[in-house]
Design a protein around this motif. Sequence first.
Motif, PDB file in Angstrom:
ATOM      1  N   UNK A 247       0.833  -1.207   0.000  1.00 34.92           N
ATOM      2  CA  UNK A 247       0.000   0.000   0.000  1.00 34.92           C
ATOM      3  C   UNK A 247       0.865   1.253   0.000  1.00 34.92           C
ATOM      4  N   UNK A 248       2.002   1.194   0.670  1.00 35.13           N
ATOM      5  CA  UNK A 248       2.912   2.320   0.707  1.00 35.13           C
ATOM      6  C   UNK A 248       3.701   2.491  -0.595  1.00 35.13           C
ATOM      7  N   UNK A 249       3.607   1.518  -1.489  1.00 37.84           N
ATOM      8  CA  UNK A 249       4.337   1.612  -2.752  1.00 37.84           C
ATOM      9  C   UNK A 249       5.780   1.183  -2.651  1.00 37.84           C
ATOM     10  N   UNK A 250       6.119   0.340  -1.662  1.00 35.96           N
ATOM     11  CA  UNK A 250       7.493  -0.091  -1.454  1.00 35.96           C
ATOM     12  C   UNK A 250       7.768  -1.475  -2.034  1.00 35.96           C
ATOM     13  N   UNK A 251       6.890  -1.933  -2.903  1.00 40.22           N
ATOM     14  CA  UNK A 251       7.084  -3.223  -3.570  1.00 40.22           C
ATOM     15  C   UNK A 251       7.285  -2.983  -5.067  1.00 40.22           C
ATOM     16  N   UNK A 252       8.021  -3.863  -5.757  1.00 42.71           N
ATOM     17  CA  UNK A 252       8.313  -3.637  -7.187  1.00 42.71           C
ATOM     18  C   UNK A 252       7.089  -3.812  -8.067  1.00 42.71           C
ATOM     19  N   UNK A 253       7.063  -3.059  -9.167  1.00 39.89           N
ATOM     20  CA  UNK A 253       6.018  -3.223 -10.163  1.00 39.89           C
ATOM     21  C   UNK A 253       6.182  -4.557 -10.868  1.00 39.89           C
ATOM     22  N   UNK A 254       5.056  -5.195 -11.164  1.00 36.13           N
ATOM     23  CA  UNK A 254       5.087  -6.459 -11.888  1.00 36.13           C
ATOM     24  C   UNK A 254       4.656  -6.244 -13.328  1.00 36.13           C
ATOM     25  N   UNK A 255       5.470  -6.717 -14.254  1.00 36.44           N
ATOM     26  CA  UNK A 255       5.131  -6.709 -15.672  1.00 36.44           C
ATOM     27  C   UNK A 255       5.319  -8.126 -16.207  1.00 36.44           C
ATOM     28  N   UNK A 256       4.775  -9.070 -15.459  1.00 39.29           N
ATOM     29  CA  UNK A 256       4.958 -10.487 -15.776  1.00 39.29           C
ATOM     30  C   UNK A 256       3.933 -10.952 -16.799  1.00 39.29           C
ATOM     31  N   UNK A 257       4.349 -11.893 -17.622  1.00 37.45           N
ATOM     32  CA  UNK A 257       3.460 -12.448 -18.639  1.00 37.45           C
ATOM     33  C   UNK A 257       4.040 -13.763 -19.129  1.00 37.45           C
ATOM     34  N   UNK A 258       3.162 -14.667 -19.515  1.00 34.91           N
ATOM     35  CA  UNK A 258       3.606 -15.938 -20.080  1.00 34.91           C
ATOM     36  C   UNK A 258       4.417 -16.777 -19.122  1.00 34.91           C
ATOM     37  N   UNK A 259       4.139 -16.640 -17.828  1.00 30.90           N
ATOM     38  CA  UNK A 259       4.873 -17.418 -16.841  1.00 30.90           C
ATOM     39  C   UNK A 259       6.237 -16.871 -16.495  1.00 30.90           C
ATOM     40  N   UNK A 260       6.619 -15.743 -17.103  1.00 32.73           N
ATOM     41  CA  UNK A 260       7.912 -15.130 -16.823  1.00 32.73           C
ATOM     42  C   UNK A 260       7.712 -13.953 -15.881  1.00 32.73           C
ATOM     43  N   UNK A 261       8.443 -13.962 -14.803  1.00 33.25           N
ATOM     44  CA  UNK A 261       8.313 -12.898 -13.810  1.00 33.25           C
ATOM     45  C   UNK A 261       9.244 -11.750 -14.154  1.00 33.25           C
ATOM     46  N   UNK A 262       8.679 -10.569 -14.311  1.00 39.68           N
ATOM     47  CA  UNK A 262       9.454  -9.366 -14.596  1.00 39.68           C
ATOM     48  C   UNK A 262       9.096  -8.310 -13.557  1.00 39.68           C
ATOM     49  N   UNK A 263      10.075  -7.922 -12.773  1.00 39.67           N
ATOM     50  CA  UNK A 263       9.864  -6.935 -11.719  1.00 39.67           C
ATOM     51  C   UNK A 263      10.616  -5.661 -12.061  1.00 39.67           C
ATOM     52  N   UNK A 264       9.969  -4.518 -11.817  1.00 37.47           N
ATOM     53  CA  UNK A 264      10.582  -3.236 -12.112  1.00 37.47           C
ATOM     54  C   UNK A 264      10.829  -2.433 -10.844  1.00 37.47           C
ATOM     55  N   UNK A 265      10.761  -1.123 -10.961  1.00 37.81           N
ATOM     56  CA  UNK A 265      10.950  -0.244  -9.828  1.00 37.81           C
ATOM     57  C   UNK A 265       9.749  -0.324  -8.898  1.00 37.81           C
ATOM     58  N   UNK A 266       9.880   0.293  -7.725  1.00 31.69           N
ATOM     59  CA  UNK A 266       8.774   0.264  -6.782  1.00 31.69           C
ATOM     60  C   UNK A 266       7.584   1.012  -7.372  1.00 31.69           C
ATOM     61  N   UNK A 267       6.379   0.666  -6.931  1.00 31.34           N
ATOM     62  CA  UNK A 267       5.160   1.199  -7.523  1.00 31.34           C
ATOM     63  C   UNK A 267       4.916   2.662  -7.148  1.00 31.34           C
ATOM     64  N   UNK A 268       5.432   3.099  -5.985  1.00 30.95           N
ATOM     65  CA  UNK A 268       5.208   4.466  -5.488  1.00 30.95           C
ATOM     66  C   UNK A 268       3.722   4.787  -5.361  1.00 30.95           C
ATOM     67  N   UNK A 269       2.940   3.801  -4.939  1.00 34.47           N
ATOM     68  CA  UNK A 269       1.522   4.009  -4.690  1.00 34.47           C
ATOM     69  C   UNK A 269       1.320   4.349  -3.220  1.00 34.47           C
ATOM     70  N   UNK A 270       0.073   4.603  -2.852  1.00 34.68           N
ATOM     71  CA  UNK A 270      -0.239   4.845  -1.449  1.00 34.68           C
ATOM     72  C   UNK A 270       0.200   6.218  -0.974  1.00 34.68           C
ATOM     73  N   UNK A 271       0.414   6.328   0.314  1.00 30.17           N
ATOM     74  CA  UNK A 271       0.736   7.594   0.964  1.00 30.17           C
ATOM     75  C   UNK A 271       2.206   7.939   0.754  1.00 30.17           C
ATOM     76  N   UNK A 272       2.477   8.943  -0.082  1.00 27.69           N
ATOM     77  CA  UNK A 272       3.861   9.262  -0.442  1.00 27.69           C
ATOM     78  C   UNK A 272       4.628   9.884   0.715  1.00 27.69           C
ATOM     79  N   UNK A 273       3.929  10.584   1.622  1.00 22.85           N
ATOM     80  CA  UNK A 273       4.617  11.172   2.773  1.00 22.85           C
ATOM     81  C   UNK A 273       5.229  10.089   3.642  1.00 22.85           C
ATOM     82  N   UNK A 274       4.468   9.036   3.926  1.00 25.92           N
ATOM     83  CA  UNK A 274       4.981   7.935   4.746  1.00 25.92           C
ATOM     84  C   UNK A 274       6.094   7.194   4.019  1.00 25.92           C
ATOM     85  N   UNK A 275       5.922   6.979   2.725  1.00 21.06           N
ATOM     86  CA  UNK A 275       6.971   6.275   1.967  1.00 21.06           C
ATOM     87  C   UNK A 275       8.273   7.062   2.006  1.00 21.06           C
TER      88      UNK A 275
END
Length: 341
Positions: A247-275
Amino acid sequence: MGQVGTIGLDIAKHVFQAHGADGSGAVLFRKKLRRAQVLAFFAAQPPCVVAMEACGGAHHWGREISRLGHTVQLIPPRYVKPFVKRQKNDAADAEAICEAAQRPTMRFVTVKSEDEQAEALVFRTRDLLVHQRTQVINAIRGHLCEFGIVVAKGAQNTGLLAAQVEEPASGLPKSVRSMLGILIAELRRLDERIKDLDREVMHRAKTNATARRLMTIPGIGPITAVALVALAPAAATFKRGRDFAAWLGLTPQQRSSGGKERLGRITKQGERTLRRLLIIGASAVARWATRHGAISGSWLRRMLSRKPPMLVRVALANKMARTVWALLAHGGVYQAPAAAA
């Protein structure tokens, strides 16, 4: 006509749009409301679910409509957008809100009380003043650079900026010195107001039991602890610590497809002040560990030895967020892990 089960309300400054549907989703009415008509309209409706986007003013209307006996559900706007059909207008938005609220897997935002919103206002105000201070500092530094005077970056060097402006031997034209004097006065005024807000935050940290428990976590000081108490949703909102970190956006973005896991930068979602505060705290812990050495065999030491510094700081902020959730959900204080043998 069936019994109204859900009303989607598209809120605005003056003209609101209501979309009513029964339990099966069939449309019962579409109605445009002026601001003064909203509460009278819902007072005449039987108890039902009233859904709105979680945007400006939504918590106020959520509280007011809840007092009339309705169940209010706030939906993040990004979850409503997929339900908008073709053209975007108030009626289509209200219909999309109504349809989104009827999805069984939809996620909702808890309606905040007036006290909760008031607690968060000190951080909104402080952030605004800090941004204004940074803007003034950069303006002074940029203007001085035009006259051949360069000062190191950082708020800690504001005294050097003022000294260059007020020093007669600096060679600045009188008109330049006059204009920069106005900016220096504004900078000092902002410094005093930020210090006042910092004292208010310190007082809240000392008097709040939850904040004191959170400050036992390395990297969490008074500002972060009070911000977590004021801005974070109730711990019961999340099933586990990783959900709070996501929720805080501290987990990587997922762009996975076809059974292949692709992780990017953090999502930066949620409350940006707390992050931001958690990452700043994690950076302080990582710097201390780099200079003085982390515990032998610890997770932090292993990460610092094989990963880039910024990646380690974000990962540590993620771990801090999970620890915060554990303390909020189960009580107690932070206990450092035992050193490896």
